[in-house]
Write a protein that holds these residues in place. Structure first.
Motif, PDB file in Angstrom:
ATOM      1  N   LEU A 106       0.795  -1.224   0.000  1.00  0.00           N
ATOM      2  CA  LEU A 106       0.000   0.000   0.000  1.00  0.00           C
ATOM      3  C   LEU A 106       0.832   1.280   0.000  1.00  0.00           C
ATOM      4  O   LEU A 106       0.285   2.357  -0.233  1.00  0.00           O
ATOM      5  CB  LEU A 106      -0.949   0.007   1.208  1.00  0.00           C
ATOM      6  N   GLU A 107       2.129   1.174   0.261  1.00  0.00           N
ATOM      7  CA  GLU A 107       2.972   2.369   0.238  1.00  0.00           C
ATOM      8  C   GLU A 107       3.024   2.936  -1.169  1.00  0.00           C
ATOM      9  O   GLU A 107       3.053   2.199  -2.150  1.00  0.00           O
ATOM     10  CB  GLU A 107       4.388   2.040   0.713  1.00  0.00           C
ATOM     11  N   SER A 108       3.051   4.254  -1.232  1.00  0.00           N
ATOM     12  CA  SER A 108       3.065   4.896  -2.553  1.00  0.00           C
ATOM     13  C   SER A 108       4.404   4.665  -3.249  1.00  0.00           C
ATOM     14  O   SER A 108       5.442   4.509  -2.615  1.00  0.00           O
ATOM     15  CB  SER A 108       2.781   6.389  -2.424  1.00  0.00           C
ATOM     16  N   GLU A 109       4.366   4.675  -4.547  1.00  0.00           N
ATOM     17  CA  GLU A 109       5.546   4.415  -5.368  1.00  0.00           C
ATOM     18  C   GLU A 109       6.624   5.478  -5.164  1.00  0.00           C
ATOM     19  O   GLU A 109       7.799   5.186  -5.254  1.00  0.00           O
ATOM     20  CB  GLU A 109       5.133   4.345  -6.844  1.00  0.00           C
ATOM     21  N   GLN A 110       6.246   6.719  -4.866  1.00  0.00           N
ATOM     22  CA  GLN A 110       7.234   7.783  -4.687  1.00  0.00           C
ATOM     23  C   GLN A 110       8.177   7.492  -3.519  1.00  0.00           C
ATOM     24  O   GLN A 110       9.333   7.855  -3.555  1.00  0.00           O
ATOM     25  CB  GLN A 110       6.558   9.145  -4.417  1.00  0.00           C
ATOM     26  N   THR A 111       7.666   6.856  -2.491  1.00  0.00           N
ATOM     27  CA  THR A 111       8.512   6.561  -1.331  1.00  0.00           C
ATOM     28  C   THR A 111       9.247   5.245  -1.512  1.00  0.00           C
ATOM     29  O   THR A 111       9.908   4.781  -0.598  1.00  0.00           O
ATOM     30  CB  THR A 111       7.662   6.485  -0.040  1.00  0.00           C
ATOM     31  N   TYR A 112       9.147   4.670  -2.692  1.00  0.00           N
ATOM     32  CA  TYR A 112       9.711   3.349  -2.910  1.00  0.00           C
ATOM     33  C   TYR A 112      10.995   3.389  -3.729  1.00  0.00           C
ATOM     34  O   TYR A 112      11.299   2.498  -4.486  1.00  0.00           O
ATOM     35  CB  TYR A 112       8.676   2.455  -3.595  1.00  0.00           C
ATOM     36  N   SER A 113      11.752   4.463  -3.573  1.00  0.00           N
ATOM     37  CA  SER A 113      12.948   4.616  -4.384  1.00  0.00           C
ATOM     38  C   SER A 113      14.136   3.800  -3.872  1.00  0.00           C
ATOM     39  O   SER A 113      15.067   3.546  -4.604  1.00  0.00           O
ATOM     40  CB  SER A 113      13.336   6.088  -4.461  1.00  0.00           C
ATOM     41  N   GLN A 114      14.112   3.391  -2.604  1.00  0.00           N
ATOM     42  CA  GLN A 114      15.248   2.648  -2.084  1.00  0.00           C
ATOM     43  C   GLN A 114      15.194   1.183  -2.521  1.00  0.00           C
ATOM     44  O   GLN A 114      14.211   0.702  -3.065  1.00  0.00           O
ATOM     45  CB  GLN A 114      15.336   2.780  -0.569  1.00  0.00           C
ATOM     46  N   ASN A 115      16.252   0.499  -2.271  1.00  0.00           N
ATOM     47  CA  ASN A 115      16.393  -0.910  -2.600  1.00  0.00           C
ATOM     48  C   ASN A 115      15.203  -1.700  -2.042  1.00  0.00           C
ATOM     49  O   ASN A 115      14.837  -1.541  -0.880  1.00  0.00           O
ATOM     50  CB  ASN A 115      17.719  -1.378  -1.990  1.00  0.00           C
ATOM     51  N   LEU A 116      14.628  -2.562  -2.851  1.00  0.00           N
ATOM     52  CA  LEU A 116      13.443  -3.325  -2.459  1.00  0.00           C
ATOM     53  C   LEU A 116      13.701  -4.196  -1.231  1.00  0.00           C
ATOM     54  O   LEU A 116      12.904  -4.215  -0.298  1.00  0.00           O
ATOM     55  CB  LEU A 116      12.959  -4.188  -3.624  1.00  0.00           C
ATOM     56  N   LEU A 117      14.816  -4.900  -1.213  1.00  0.00           N
ATOM     57  CA  LEU A 117      15.121  -5.779  -0.086  1.00  0.00           C
ATOM     58  C   LEU A 117      15.343  -4.967   1.191  1.00  0.00           C
ATOM     59  O   LEU A 117      14.917  -5.364   2.276  1.00  0.00           O
ATOM     60  CB  LEU A 117      16.338  -6.648  -0.397  1.00  0.00           C
ATOM     61  N   GLU A 118      15.988  -3.822   1.045  1.00  0.00           N
ATOM     62  CA  GLU A 118      16.192  -2.922   2.187  1.00  0.00           C
ATOM     63  C   GLU A 118      14.849  -2.417   2.712  1.00  0.00           C
ATOM     64  O   GLU A 118      14.618  -2.341   3.916  1.00  0.00           O
ATOM     65  CB  GLU A 118      17.068  -1.750   1.739  1.00  0.00           C
ATOM     66  N   LYS A 119      13.955  -2.102   1.802  1.00  0.00           N
ATOM     67  CA  LYS A 119      12.622  -1.623   2.176  1.00  0.00           C
ATOM     68  C   LYS A 119      11.857  -2.704   2.938  1.00  0.00           C
ATOM     69  O   LYS A 119      11.188  -2.419   3.932  1.00  0.00           O
ATOM     70  CB  LYS A 119      11.853  -1.206   0.914  1.00  0.00           C
TER      71      LYS A 119
END
Length: 161
Positions: A106-119
């Motif tokens: 549900l998190e917005s794509e704009q806040t999803y710029s960091q590494n996926l695994l790190e997130k």
């Protein structure tokens, strides 16, 4: 009384990603802490470590697919992430894994710029911290094991005498 076969069947059903993602009755940390219907990762691991790791790998791949991440993630990275989650967050229940999954999705794509695994790991850390805070504030009945219950009763009787 639940038979061993019924118990094993319920445990095997816990490994299903479909069951993991379709169980939407539990939506909050408070509900998850009170949930007695879903097993923890540790309980699943005791039954089958390989299946538990596969479940967590499916969880990671589901997020990657859902987020349409173009980031290259190797099978080794996914396996290693699943192993880290199992080792660090073994106490989390399957219902809690779904809560984390849904939060990430549900998190917005704009806040999803960091590494996926790190997130993903950051969301586990945040959830675990939140869970600890809620657990401290939540009053829960103290469970006493059957073997020591009679000893406590006898001690109470002795103290009252």
């Amino acid at each position: 009384m639940i038979s061993i076969q019924d118990s094993e069947q319920k445990l095997q059903e816990s490994y299903s990603l479909v069951n993991l993602f379709n169980n939407d009755k539990i939506k909050t940390v408070e509900q998850a802490l009170q949930d007695q219907t879903t097993p923890s990762l540790a309980k699943l691991k005791n039954s089958s470590k390989e299946k538990t790791l596969s479940l967590l790998e499916g969880f990671i791949l589901s997020i990657k697919d859902f987020k349409a991440s173009k980031q290259e993630i190797s099978d080794a990275q996914i396996t290693n992430m699943a192993r880290l989650i199992l080792n660090e967050y073994y106490y989390l229940k399957i219902s809690e894994i779904r809560i984390i999954h849904d939060k990430i999705i549900l998190e917005s794509e704009q806040t999803y710029s960091q590494n996926l695994l790190e997130k993903i790991m950051n969301n586990f850390r945040i959830y675990a911290n939140n869970r600890m805070q809620v657990a401290k504030q939540t009053k829960r009945p103290v469970r006493v094991h059957k073997d020591i219950e009679h000893k406590i009763i006898n001690i109470n009787k002795t103290l009252k005498s």
